[in-house]
Motif scaffolding. Structure first.
Motif, short mmCIF file in Angstrom:
data_model
loop_
_atom_site.label_atom_id
_atom_site.label_comp_id
_atom_site.label_asym_id
_atom_site.label_seq_id
_atom_site.Cartn_x
_atom_site.Cartn_y
_atom_site.Cartn_z
N ASP A 183 0.81 -1.22 0.00
CA ASP A 183 0.00 0.00 0.00
C ASP A 183 0.84 1.27 0.00
O ASP A 183 0.33 2.36 0.27
CB ASP A 183 -0.99 0.01 1.17
CG ASP A 183 -0.32 -0.10 2.53
OD1 ASP A 183 0.93 -0.01 2.59
OD2 ASP A 183 -1.04 -0.27 3.53
N ASP A 184 2.14 1.14 -0.32
CA ASP A 184 2.94 2.34 -0.54
C ASP A 184 2.76 2.88 -1.96
O ASP A 184 3.29 3.94 -2.29
CB ASP A 184 4.43 2.08 -0.25
CG ASP A 184 4.96 0.82 -0.93
OD1 ASP A 184 4.16 0.02 -1.44
OD2 ASP A 184 6.19 0.63 -0.93
N LYS A 186 0.17 4.51 -4.82
CA LYS A 186 -1.02 5.36 -4.73
C LYS A 186 -2.29 4.57 -5.03
O LYS A 186 -3.35 4.87 -4.49
CB LYS A 186 -0.88 6.55 -5.68
CG LYS A 186 0.19 7.54 -5.26
CD LYS A 186 0.21 8.75 -6.17
CE LYS A 186 1.25 9.76 -5.70
NZ LYS A 186 1.32 10.94 -6.59
N SER A 242 -3.81 -1.04 3.61
CA SER A 242 -4.88 -0.05 3.70
C SER A 242 -5.44 0.29 2.32
O SER A 242 -4.73 0.79 1.45
CB SER A 242 -4.34 1.23 4.35
OG SER A 242 -5.28 2.28 4.24
N ASP A 244 -7.78 2.53 2.02
CA ASP A 244 -7.96 3.98 2.04
C ASP A 244 -6.69 4.68 1.55
O ASP A 244 -6.75 5.68 0.83
CB ASP A 244 -8.28 4.46 3.47
CG ASP A 244 -9.66 4.00 3.92
OD1 ASP A 244 -10.53 3.79 3.05
OD2 ASP A 244 -9.86 3.84 5.14
N GLN A 245 -5.56 4.14 1.94
CA GLN A 245 -4.28 4.70 1.54
C GLN A 245 -3.92 4.34 0.10
O GLN A 245 -3.34 5.13 -0.64
CB GLN A 245 -3.19 4.18 2.49
CG GLN A 245 -1.79 4.70 2.19
CD GLN A 245 -0.80 4.23 3.25
OE1 GLN A 245 -1.09 4.29 4.45
NE2 GLN A 245 0.35 3.76 2.83
N SER A 246 -4.27 3.13 -0.30
CA SER A 246 -3.92 2.62 -1.62
C SER A 246 -5.04 1.72 -2.13
O SER A 246 -5.05 0.52 -1.85
CB SER A 246 -2.60 1.84 -1.56
OG SER A 246 -2.28 1.26 -2.81
#
Length: 293
Positions: A183-184, A186, A242, A244-246
């Motif tokens: 999830d690093d 986008k 996540s 939401d993050q990715s």
């Protein structure tokens, strides 16, 4: 003074042009002949992990010309490639069911989609300019498509495998650092090209989906609650970090023509429930229209 003025005008122009898009990275600032991804120093202080598209191609039930053409048209056609945003990574995992376990599998292709110097794509970054001429972009694009062709040539295989560790491969994709699907990024997209018939020592769909009198797949909840399977399923549930993050989109190209031409056995619903347990409730299905005897 004149040189400074030219630089200022250039900076204002490019900032305005790509303000709503990604940074303008020169073709020479990509990791050439490795993966064509932006070098970290080319955009100092900004992550170069934009998007990652992973394609799992399951050839374990035989992968003939019809299946290859369906996949090629829906994923790797020229317009499809142009729709990928510049600098996104495109990776391919091949499942052939021949000796290599899911935990050992590696990408047969993993390159970032470069700018191509073509005007009629959806992306402003592709358009050449005085400061970024077409030639260098075109060279990178040719490298990218040439490497992709080598990988595709490795997929057209009619020989059947001995097992289909499809769920195991999804698990390993979610957790092996070298597969780089965390999830690093986008955003992420997973595309599965398969007849969806999971068949391994851990979990086998054939007894209910194909070999039973009903020829109707057990529900995913039935597999989860089976006393022989529930510990394995619970312990090895994929974890993609996540959303939401990715965000993670899932697309399945269901090679249904051989085993499920009328979409009656319930494999698509089974996989929808599998991904729903991971928090992914929207899956885009594409179906095969070929007729295979």
């Amino acid at each position: 003074m004149i040189r400074k003025l030219i630089y200022l005008v250039t900076f204002i122009f490019t900032s305005f042009l790509y303000a709503s898009d990604r940074p303008e990275i020169k073709p020479d600032d990509l990791n050439k002949f490795v993966d064509l991804c932006p070098l970290e120093e080319s955009i100092d202080g900004i992550s170069t992990k934009f998007g990652h598209i992973v394609v799992i191609v399951d050839t374990t039930s035989g992968f003939g010309e019809e299946q290859f053409t369906t996949m090629d048209n829906l994923i790797f056609g020229s317009k499809k490639l142009m729709n990928i945003t510049p600098y996104d990574r495109l990776s391919i995992l091949k499942l052939d069911g021949k000796e290599i376990q899911a935990s050992e599998n590696e990408y047969i292709f993993s390159w970032c989609r470069p700018r191509n110097g073509i005007k009629n794509t959806p992306h402003e970054l592709d358009r050449p300019s005085f400061w970024n001429p077409k030639g260098p972009m075109n060279i990178n694009w040719n490298i990218f498509t040439s490497e992709l062709k080598k990988a595709k040539d490795n997929l057209e295989l009619k020989q059947e495998g001995d097992f289909t560790q499809l769920i195991e491969q999804v698990i390993e994709l979610s957790r092996i650092p070298d597969l780089d699907f965390g999830d690093d990024y986008k955003y992420r997209k997973l595309i599965i090209v398969s007849d969806l018939l999971q068949s391994s020592n851990n979990l086998n769909f054939y007894p209910s989906c194909i070999n039973s009198i009903r020829k109707k797949c057990r529900k995913w909840d039935d597999f989860k609650n089976d006393r022989k399977l529930k510990n394995w399923i619970k312990s090895l549930q994929p974890k993609f970090g996540s959303f939401d993050q990715s965000p993670l989109d899932v697309e399945i190209i269901y090679l249904n023509s051989s085993r499920d031409p009328r979409l009656l056995i319930g494999l698509n619903e089974l996989w929808e429930d599998f991904f729903s347990d991971l928090g992914i409730t929207k899956i885009n299905f594409e179906y095969e229209t070929s007729t295979i005897q």
